[in-house]
Design a protein around this motif. Structure first.
Motif, PDB file in Angstrom:
ATOM      1  N   MET A   4       0.807  -1.209   0.000  1.00 15.09           N
ATOM      2  CA  MET A   4       0.000   0.000   0.000  1.00 15.09           C
ATOM      3  C   MET A   4       0.848   1.271   0.000  1.00 15.09           C
ATOM      4  N   LEU A   5       2.157   1.101   0.042  1.00 16.29           N
ATOM      5  CA  LEU A   5       3.046   2.262   0.080  1.00 16.29           C
ATOM      6  C   LEU A   5       2.950   3.141  -1.163  1.00 16.29           C
ATOM      7  N   PRO A   6       2.792   2.586  -2.391  1.00 16.46           N
ATOM      8  CA  PRO A   6       2.659   3.477  -3.553  1.00 16.46           C
ATOM      9  C   PRO A   6       1.511   4.467  -3.432  1.00 16.46           C
ATOM     10  N   ALA A   7       0.428   4.068  -2.779  1.00 22.63           N
ATOM     11  CA  ALA A   7      -0.689   4.994  -2.587  1.00 22.63           C
ATOM     12  C   ALA A   7      -0.261   6.165  -1.719  1.00 22.63           C
ATOM     13  N   ALA A   8       0.472   5.864  -0.648  1.00 26.40           N
ATOM     14  CA  ALA A   8       0.943   6.932   0.240  1.00 26.40           C
ATOM     15  C   ALA A   8       1.896   7.863  -0.480  1.00 26.40           C
ATOM     16  N   LEU A   9       2.786   7.287  -1.289  1.00 22.97           N
ATOM     17  CA  LEU A   9       3.742   8.111  -2.025  1.00 22.97           C
ATOM     18  C   LEU A   9       3.030   9.000  -3.046  1.00 22.97           C
ATOM     19  N   ALA A  10       2.033   8.432  -3.726  1.00 23.74           N
ATOM     20  CA  ALA A  10       1.292   9.224  -4.719  1.00 23.74           C
ATOM     21  C   ALA A  10       0.518  10.346  -4.049  1.00 23.74           C
ATOM     22  N   ILE A  11      -0.169  10.024  -2.952  1.00 25.97           N
ATOM     23  CA  ILE A  11      -0.930  11.041  -2.225  1.00 25.97           C
ATOM     24  C   ILE A  11       0.001  12.110  -1.673  1.00 25.97           C
ATOM     25  N   GLY A  12       1.108  11.672  -1.083  1.00 28.14           N
ATOM     26  CA  GLY A  12       2.041  12.610  -0.485  1.00 28.14           C
ATOM     27  C   GLY A  12       2.665  13.544  -1.504  1.00 28.14           C
ATOM     28  N   THR A  13       3.033  13.002  -2.656  1.00 27.23           N
ATOM     29  CA  THR A  13       3.648  13.833  -3.695  1.00 27.23           C
ATOM     30  C   THR A  13       2.683  14.903  -4.183  1.00 27.23           C
ATOM     31  N   VAL A  14       1.444  14.505  -4.420  1.00 26.07           N
ATOM     32  CA  VAL A  14       0.441  15.462  -4.904  1.00 26.07           C
ATOM     33  C   VAL A  14       0.130  16.502  -3.823  1.00 26.07           C
ATOM     34  N   SER A  15      -0.026  16.053  -2.567  1.00 27.89           N
ATOM     35  CA  SER A  15      -0.348  16.980  -1.481  1.00 27.89           C
ATOM     36  C   SER A  15       0.735  18.021  -1.301  1.00 27.89           C
ATOM     37  N   LEU A  16       1.988  17.580  -1.334  1.00 22.03           N
ATOM     38  CA  LEU A  16       3.095  18.466  -1.009  1.00 22.03           C
ATOM     39  C   LEU A  16       3.533  19.304  -2.199  1.00 22.03           C
ATOM     40  N   ALA A  17       3.519  18.727  -3.391  1.00 21.71           N
ATOM     41  CA  ALA A  17       4.121  19.409  -4.539  1.00 21.71           C
ATOM     42  C   ALA A  17       3.124  20.101  -5.456  1.00 21.71           C
ATOM     43  N   LEU A  18       1.866  19.644  -5.489  1.00 19.04           N
ATOM     44  CA  LEU A  18       0.951  20.152  -6.504  1.00 19.04           C
ATOM     45  C   LEU A  18      -0.286  20.843  -5.950  1.00 19.04           C
ATOM     46  N   SER A  19      -0.851  20.335  -4.867  1.00 15.44           N
ATOM     47  CA  SER A  19      -2.196  20.765  -4.479  1.00 15.44           C
ATOM     48  C   SER A  19      -2.289  22.265  -4.217  1.00 15.44           C
ATOM     49  N   ALA A  20      -1.338  22.823  -3.473  1.00 14.74           N
ATOM     50  CA  ALA A  20      -1.410  24.254  -3.148  1.00 14.74           C
ATOM     51  C   ALA A  20      -1.319  25.110  -4.407  1.00 14.74           C
ATOM     52  N   ARG A  21      -0.411  24.741  -5.315  1.00  6.55           N
ATOM     53  CA  ARG A  21      -0.256  25.526  -6.540  1.00  6.55           C
ATOM     54  C   ARG A  21      -1.497  25.431  -7.421  1.00  6.55           C
ATOM     55  N   LEU A  22      -2.079  24.235  -7.498  1.00  5.77           N
ATOM     56  CA  LEU A  22      -3.288  24.076  -8.317  1.00  5.77           C
ATOM     57  C   LEU A  22      -4.473  24.824  -7.706  1.00  5.77           C
ATOM     58  N   ASN A  23      -4.598  24.770  -6.373  1.00 12.75           N
ATOM     59  CA  ASN A  23      -5.667  25.521  -5.716  1.00 12.75           C
ATOM     60  C   ASN A  23      -5.528  27.018  -5.978  1.00 12.75           C
ATOM     61  N   ALA A  24      -4.288  27.516  -5.905  1.00 11.94           N
ATOM     62  CA  ALA A  24      -4.058  28.947  -6.112  1.00 11.94           C
ATOM     63  C   ALA A  24      -4.348  29.357  -7.554  1.00 11.94           C
TER      64      ALA A  24
END
Length: 469
Positions: A318-338
C-alpha cells in the motif's frame, strides 16, 4: 437565538517566516504521531489477540475505544482551544497521548489496554482538534495557507501508510508493545518543541463561552453514535441495540442543535453553517472518507485473507498509494488551488478516486499486483488533491474566534465518516458469497457509490473561485 459572536482574541503580530515554518513542523509532527498510531495498531491486532487472549469481539475494542473517545471529543476540544488557547490544548493533548501510549505498552491485560486506548483517544482529540485552527491563524494569506495545508495533508496521508509498514516490522521483529513505545520519543520531542516554538494564544476564557449543557449533549451524541456504528459488526444493523442507540444519538444531536440556537455563547455557533463552502466541505468529506477509510481496511483484508500477504508485505503493497498522495499533497495541491481554485481541484481529485474504486469492483481472487492493484494505488493520488481543497474550503469561514471550533468540526466529520464507512463496508465484504471476493466486490461498489455522491454534491454546492464562501 443570540447573534453576538464570541469575543475574538486580540490578533497577534505576524510571526517571522522561520518561526511559522518551525511552528508548522511541530504541528505536522504531532499529527504524524497520531495518524501513525491509528494505522500502526491495525496490523498488530493478531499479535495483541494472541498475547492477551482477546476474543474476536473483545479485540475490536482496542480500536473502538480509541475511535469513540477521539471522534466524540473533537468538537469539544476545538471549542476549548478557542476559549483557553489552542497552544495549551495542543500541548496538553500531546502529553496525554504520550502518557497513554506508555500505559498501552505496559498493559498487563485486556481491560487495561482498552482503557489506555480510550485515554489515547482523548489526547489525540485534543491535539488534532486545534491543529488546523492554528494553521489558519499562522498563515492568513491564502497562498501560504494553501501550502501549509498541503504539507499538513501530506503528513496525514503518509502517516497512515507508514504506520502499516512500521507496525508490521516492529511487531514481527520485536513485539506489539513497541508500536506504542515508539510514541514516547516522538511525543516528548513534539510537546517540548511546541512549548518553545508555538506562540501563546490565550482566549477569552471558559466563562466567555463555556456551554456546559451543549458540550454534554454533543459529546454524548457523538460517542453514542460511534459506539452504535462500531458495534454493528457484532450486533447487526437492524438489532434493537443498534437502532436504539442510533435513535438516542440522533435525539441528543437534535437537543444539541436546539441548544445552540438559543444559547448566548454556543459551543458550535450555527452561523458556521451559513457558508455554502464550509457546510459543503463537511458533507462532501463525510461521504468521501466513508468510502476511502473502508477502502484502506478492505485492501488490507484482501491482501492478507485472500492473497496471503503478511503484515509487513501488506504495508509495503500500500506504500505506492501513500507516495502518490504525499507527492500530490506536497508538490501540486497548493499551486493548483491557487491557480484554478479549490472547486475544480476537488472535483478532479474525486473523479480520480471514483475511478480507483470502480476498478476494484472487478478485482479477481488471484489478482496480479502490478496489473490489478497498482493502478488503483496510483489513482489514490486524487486524495492528495481532494483533501487539501476540502480543508481549505472547510476552514474558509473560520475567523480568529472560531478557528478551533471549525477545525474540530472538520475533524469530527472525518472521524464519523471513517467509522461509518469501515463498519458498513467491512460488513458487506464479510457476507457469504460463492466467490472469495464476492463480498469485496459489493463493498467496493458501495464505496464507489459514496464517491459518486460526493462528486455530485461537490459539483452542485461549491461555487467557482471568487464567489461567496
Amino acid at each position: 437565538m443570540s447573534t453576538h459572536a464570541p469575543t475574538a482574541p486580540a490578533p497577534a503580530p505576524a510571526a517571522p517566516v522561520r518561526s511559522r515554518a518551525l511552528a508548522l513542523a511541530v504541528l505536522c509532527a504531532g499529527m504524524l504521531m497520531i495518524v501513525l498510531d491509528g494505522s500502526i495498531v491495525t496490523v498488530a491486532l493478531p499479535a495483541i489477540r494472541d498475547d492477551l487472549h482477546f476474543s474476536p469481539a473483545g479485540l475490536t475494542w482496542t480500536v473502538n475505544a480509541y475511535l469513540i473517545a477521539f471522534g466524540g471529543l473533537l468538537l469539544l476540544a476545538g471549542r476549548l482551544g478557542d476559549l483557553v488557547g489552542r497552544k495549551r490544548v495542543f500541548v496538553a493533548g500531546l502529553t496525554v497521548f504520550t502518557a497513554a501510549s506508555l500505559l498501552c505498552a505496559l498493559a498487563p491485560g485486556q481491560g487495561a489496554l482498552v482503557a489506555a486506548r480510550f485515554l489515547q483517544g482523548v489526547g489525540g482529540a485534543m491535539a488534532s482538534a486545534v491543529s488546523l485552527g492554528m494553521i489558519v491563524t499562522l498563515f492568513p494569506e491564502p497562498r501560504e495557507r494553501g501550502r501549509a495545508i498541503g504539507a499538513f495533508s501530506f503528513v496525514g496521508a503518509a502517516g497512515a501508510s507508514i504506520g502499516q509498514v512500521l507496525g508490521g516490522v516492529l511487531t514481527q521483529a520485536l513485539s506489539w508493545h513497541w508500536i506504542f513505545l515508539i510514541n514516547l520519543p516522538l511525543g516528548l520531542a513534539a510537546a517540548l518543541l511546541a512549548v518553545r516554538v508555538l506562540a501563546a494564544d490565550g482566549g477569552p476564557g471558559l466563562r466567555a463561552g463555556a456551554d456546559g449543557l451543549g458540550a454534554a449533549l454533543i459529546t454524548a451524541a457523538l460517542m453514542l453514535g460511534i459506539y452504535a456504528i462500531v458495534g454493528t459488526g457484532e450486533h447487526g444493523w437492524a438489532s434493537a441495540r443498534t437502532l436504539g442507540l442510533g435513535a438516542l444519538s440522533l435525539a441528543l444531536l437534535a437537543g444539541f442543535l436546539l441548544r445552540q440556537s438559543r444559547a448566548a455563547q454556543p459551543l458550535l455557533p450555527l452561523r458556521t453553517f451559513r457558508s455554502r463552502n464550509v457546510s459543503g466541505a463537511n458533507a462532501v468529506q463525510l461521504l468521501m472518507v466513508s468510502g476511502l477509510f473502508g477502502f484502506q481496511i478492505l485492501i488490507a483484508l484482501y491482501l492478507q485473507n485472500v492473497r496471503g500477504y503478511g503484515a509487513a508485505a501488506t504495508g509495503l503493497a500500500m506504500l505506492p498509494a501513500a507516495l502518490a498522495i504525499g507527492t500530490v499533497s506536497l508538490a501540486l495541491s497548493a499551486r493548483l488551488n491557487a491557480r484554478y481554485g479549490e472547486r475544480p481541484v476537488l472535483l478532479t481529485g474525486l473523479v480520480l478516486l471514483l475511478a480507483a474504486l470502480a476498478l476494484l469492483t472487478r478485482l479477481p481472487a488471484d489478482a496480479d499486483y502490478v496489473l490489478d492493484l497498482l493502478p488503483t494505488m496510483l489513482l489514490a493520488a486524487g486524495f492528495g488533491l481532494a483533501i487539501s481543497a476540502l480543508t481549505v474550503l472547510g476552514m474558509s469561514g473560520a475567523g480568529p474566534a472560531d478557528a478551533g471550533t471549525a477545525s474540530g468540526l472538520f475533524n469530527t466529520t472525518q472521524q464519523v465518516g471513517g467509522a461509518l464507512g469501515v463498519a458498513v463496508l467491512t460488513t458487506l465484504a464479510g457476507r457469504p458469497s460463492d466467490s472469495p471476493v464476492g463480498g469485496f466486490h459489493v463493498a467496493f461498489a458501495v464505496a464507489a457509490g459514496l464517491l459518486a455522491l460526493a462528486t455530485l454534491l461537490a459539483a452542485l454546492v461549491f461555487r467557482p473561485a471568487g464567489a461567496e464562501r
